[in-house]
Design a protein around this motif. Sequence first.
Motif, PDB file in Angstrom:
ATOM      1  N   SER A 151     -76.923  36.579  77.886  1.00 46.78           N
ATOM      2  CA  SER A 151     -78.370  36.702  78.100  1.00 46.78           C
ATOM      3  C   SER A 151     -78.669  37.550  79.325  1.00 46.78           C
ATOM      4  CB  SER A 151     -79.000  35.322  78.275  1.00 46.78           C
ATOM      5  OG  SER A 151     -78.881  34.574  77.092  1.00 46.78           O
ATOM      6  N   ASP A 152     -77.903  37.365  80.391  1.00 49.37           N
ATOM      7  CA  ASP A 152     -78.101  38.145  81.613  1.00 49.37           C
ATOM      8  C   ASP A 152     -77.806  39.623  81.398  1.00 49.37           C
ATOM      9  OD1 ASP A 152     -78.815  35.831  82.928  1.00 49.37           O
ATOM     10  OD2 ASP A 152     -76.885  35.592  83.958  1.00 49.37           O
ATOM     11  N   ALA A 153     -76.875  39.937  80.503  1.00 48.60           N
ATOM     12  CA  ALA A 153     -76.483  41.329  80.256  1.00 48.60           C
ATOM     13  C   ALA A 153     -77.320  41.995  79.167  1.00 48.60           C
ATOM     14  CB  ALA A 153     -75.008  41.391  79.864  1.00 48.60           C
ATOM     15  N   GLN A 154     -78.178  41.229  78.508  1.00 50.91           N
ATOM     16  CA  GLN A 154     -78.966  41.766  77.403  1.00 50.91           C
ATOM     17  C   GLN A 154     -79.832  42.924  77.878  1.00 50.91           C
ATOM     18  OE1 GLN A 154     -81.339  38.849  75.424  1.00 50.91           O
ATOM     19  NE2 GLN A 154     -81.693  40.133  73.659  1.00 50.91           N
ATOM     20  N   GLY A 155     -79.755  44.037  77.159  1.00 51.00           N
ATOM     21  CA  GLY A 155     -80.520  45.216  77.499  1.00 51.00           C
ATOM     22  C   GLY A 155     -79.863  46.094  78.549  1.00 51.00           C
ATOM     23  N   VAL A 156     -78.888  45.564  79.257  1.00 49.04           N
ATOM     24  CA  VAL A 156     -78.187  46.319  80.283  1.00 49.04           C
ATOM     25  C   VAL A 156     -76.919  46.933  79.707  1.00 49.04           C
ATOM     26  CG1 VAL A 156     -77.060  46.194  82.540  1.00 49.04           C
ATOM     27  CG2 VAL A 156     -79.104  44.825  82.096  1.00 49.04           C
ATOM     28  N   ARG A 157     -76.136  46.100  79.036  1.00 52.19           N
ATOM     29  CA  ARG A 157     -74.912  46.572  78.388  1.00 52.19           C
ATOM     30  C   ARG A 157     -74.517  45.623  77.276  1.00 52.19           C
ATOM     31  NH1 ARG A 157     -69.980  44.270  81.942  1.00 52.19           N
ATOM     32  NH2 ARG A 157     -68.762  44.916  80.174  1.00 52.19           N
ATOM     33  N   LYS A 158     -73.760  46.139  76.349  1.00 53.90           N
ATOM     34  CA  LYS A 158     -73.259  45.319  75.248  1.00 53.90           C
ATOM     35  C   LYS A 158     -71.881  44.803  75.631  1.00 53.90           C
ATOM     36  CE  LYS A 158     -75.882  47.461  71.663  1.00 53.90           C
ATOM     37  NZ  LYS A 158     -76.379  46.825  70.500  1.00 53.90           N
ATOM     38  N   LEU A 159     -71.684  43.529  75.455  1.00 53.25           N
ATOM     39  CA  LEU A 159     -70.418  42.900  75.798  1.00 53.25           C
ATOM     40  C   LEU A 159     -69.562  42.713  74.555  1.00 53.25           C
ATOM     41  CD1 LEU A 159     -71.821  40.162  78.181  1.00 53.25           C
ATOM     42  CD2 LEU A 159     -70.562  42.208  78.843  1.00 53.25           C
ATOM     43  N   LYS A 160     -68.296  42.953  74.706  1.00 54.59           N
ATOM     44  CA  LYS A 160     -67.343  42.717  73.625  1.00 54.59           C
ATOM     45  C   LYS A 160     -66.817  41.296  73.772  1.00 54.59           C
ATOM     46  CE  LYS A 160     -65.981  47.498  73.817  1.00 54.59           C
ATOM     47  NZ  LYS A 160     -65.151  48.359  74.633  1.00 54.59           N
ATOM     48  N   PRO A 161     -66.409  40.677  72.659  1.00 58.21           N
ATOM     49  CA  PRO A 161     -65.875  39.309  72.746  1.00 58.21           C
ATOM     50  C   PRO A 161     -64.737  39.191  73.761  1.00 58.21           C
ATOM     51  CG  PRO A 161     -66.225  39.891  70.464  1.00 58.21           C
ATOM     52  CD  PRO A 161     -66.478  41.139  71.273  1.00 58.21           C
ATOM     53  N   ASN A 162     -63.881  40.196  73.830  1.00 56.17           N
ATOM     54  CA  ASN A 162     -62.762  40.163  74.763  1.00 56.17           C
ATOM     55  C   ASN A 162     -63.251  40.184  76.215  1.00 56.17           C
ATOM     56  OD1 ASN A 162     -59.981  39.996  75.226  1.00 56.17           O
ATOM     57  ND2 ASN A 162     -59.818  42.207  75.477  1.00 56.17           N
ATOM     58  N   ASP A 163     -64.313  40.947  76.487  1.00 58.18           N
ATOM     59  CA  ASP A 163     -64.884  40.997  77.843  1.00 58.18           C
ATOM     60  C   ASP A 163     -65.406  39.617  78.258  1.00 58.18           C
ATOM     61  OD1 ASP A 163     -64.447  43.755  77.863  1.00 58.18           O
ATOM     62  OD2 ASP A 163     -66.499  44.221  77.250  1.00 58.18           O
ATOM     63  N   VAL A 164     -66.083  38.971  77.336  1.00 59.87           N
ATOM     64  CA  VAL A 164     -66.659  37.654  77.619  1.00 59.87           C
ATOM     65  C   VAL A 164     -65.546  36.632  77.827  1.00 59.87           C
ATOM     66  CG1 VAL A 164     -68.167  35.840  76.725  1.00 59.87           C
ATOM     67  CG2 VAL A 164     -68.753  38.220  76.315  1.00 59.87           C
ATOM     68  N   SER A 165     -64.522  36.677  76.989  1.00 58.71           N
ATOM     69  CA  SER A 165     -63.402  35.745  77.120  1.00 58.71           C
ATOM     70  C   SER A 165     -62.694  35.922  78.458  1.00 58.71           C
ATOM     71  CB  SER A 165     -62.399  35.938  75.979  1.00 58.71           C
ATOM     72  OG  SER A 165     -62.976  35.565  74.754  1.00 58.71           O
ATOM     73  N   LYS A 166     -62.417  37.163  78.836  1.00 58.69           N
ATOM     74  CA  LYS A 166     -61.757  37.427  80.121  1.00 58.69           C
ATOM     75  C   LYS A 166     -62.591  36.905  81.282  1.00 58.69           C
ATOM     76  CE  LYS A 166     -59.015  41.491  78.940  1.00 58.69           C
ATOM     77  NZ  LYS A 166     -58.843  42.933  79.191  1.00 58.69           N
ATOM     78  N   ALA A 167     -63.903  37.095  81.211  1.00 56.84           N
ATOM     79  CA  ALA A 167     -64.790  36.629  82.275  1.00 56.84           C
ATOM     80  C   ALA A 167     -64.772  35.099  82.383  1.00 56.84           C
ATOM     81  CB  ALA A 167     -66.210  37.125  82.040  1.00 56.84           C
ATOM     82  N   MET A 168     -64.720  34.407  81.250  1.00 56.06           N
ATOM     83  CA  MET A 168     -64.697  32.948  81.269  1.00 56.06           C
ATOM     84  C   MET A 168     -63.368  32.426  81.813  1.00 56.06           C
ATOM     85  SD  MET A 168     -67.642  31.926  80.399  1.00 56.06           S
ATOM     86  CE  MET A 168     -68.373  33.411  81.054  1.00 56.06           C
ATOM     87  N   ILE A 169     -62.273  33.071  81.433  1.00 53.61           N
ATOM     88  CA  ILE A 169     -60.961  32.663  81.947  1.00 53.61           C
ATOM     89  C   ILE A 169     -60.902  32.884  83.456  1.00 53.61           C
ATOM     90  CG2 ILE A 169     -58.487  33.208  81.892  1.00 53.61           C
ATOM     91  CD1 ILE A 169     -58.874  33.762  78.842  1.00 53.61           C
ATOM     92  N   GLU A 170     -61.489  33.987  83.908  1.00 55.72           N
ATOM     93  CA  GLU A 170     -61.535  34.266  85.339  1.00 55.72           C
ATOM     94  C   GLU A 170     -62.430  33.258  86.062  1.00 55.72           C
ATOM     95  OE1 GLU A 170     -63.350  37.838  87.908  1.00 55.72           O
ATOM     96  OE2 GLU A 170     -61.822  38.467  86.451  1.00 55.72           O
ATOM     97  N   ARG A 171     -63.550  32.930  85.444  1.00 58.57           N
ATOM     98  CA  ARG A 171     -64.498  32.001  86.076  1.00 58.57           C
ATOM     99  C   ARG A 171     -63.931  30.587  86.193  1.00 58.57           C
ATOM    100  NH1 ARG A 171     -70.597  30.468  84.038  1.00 58.57           N
ATOM    101  NH2 ARG A 171     -70.815  28.670  85.384  1.00 58.57           N
TER     102      ARG A 171
END
Length: 71
Positions: free
Chosen positions: A19-39
């Motif tokens: 939701s925060d990235a909406q309109g700014v950039r499109k996220l790929k599933p792999n990008d989101v997964s990596k971010a969650m693992i990092e978080r």
Amino acid sequence: MGEPVSVEEVAEAMLRMISDAQGVRKLKPNDVSKAMIERFGPERCGKDTCKNAIRQLVDSGRCIYTYFGGS
């Protein structure tokens, strides 16, 4: 080392990130997964948890996949 994160908690964090990235950039599933693992840390959140969280978001209709040239 903490307790594993639930699929629901990861799904909510993913939805906020998307939701925060909406309109700014499109996220790929792999990008989101990596971010969650990092978080949450790799010992608390793995690829399977992320995959299940994405599936939960898509199945519930809260997120959709878009593909190049369509959806």
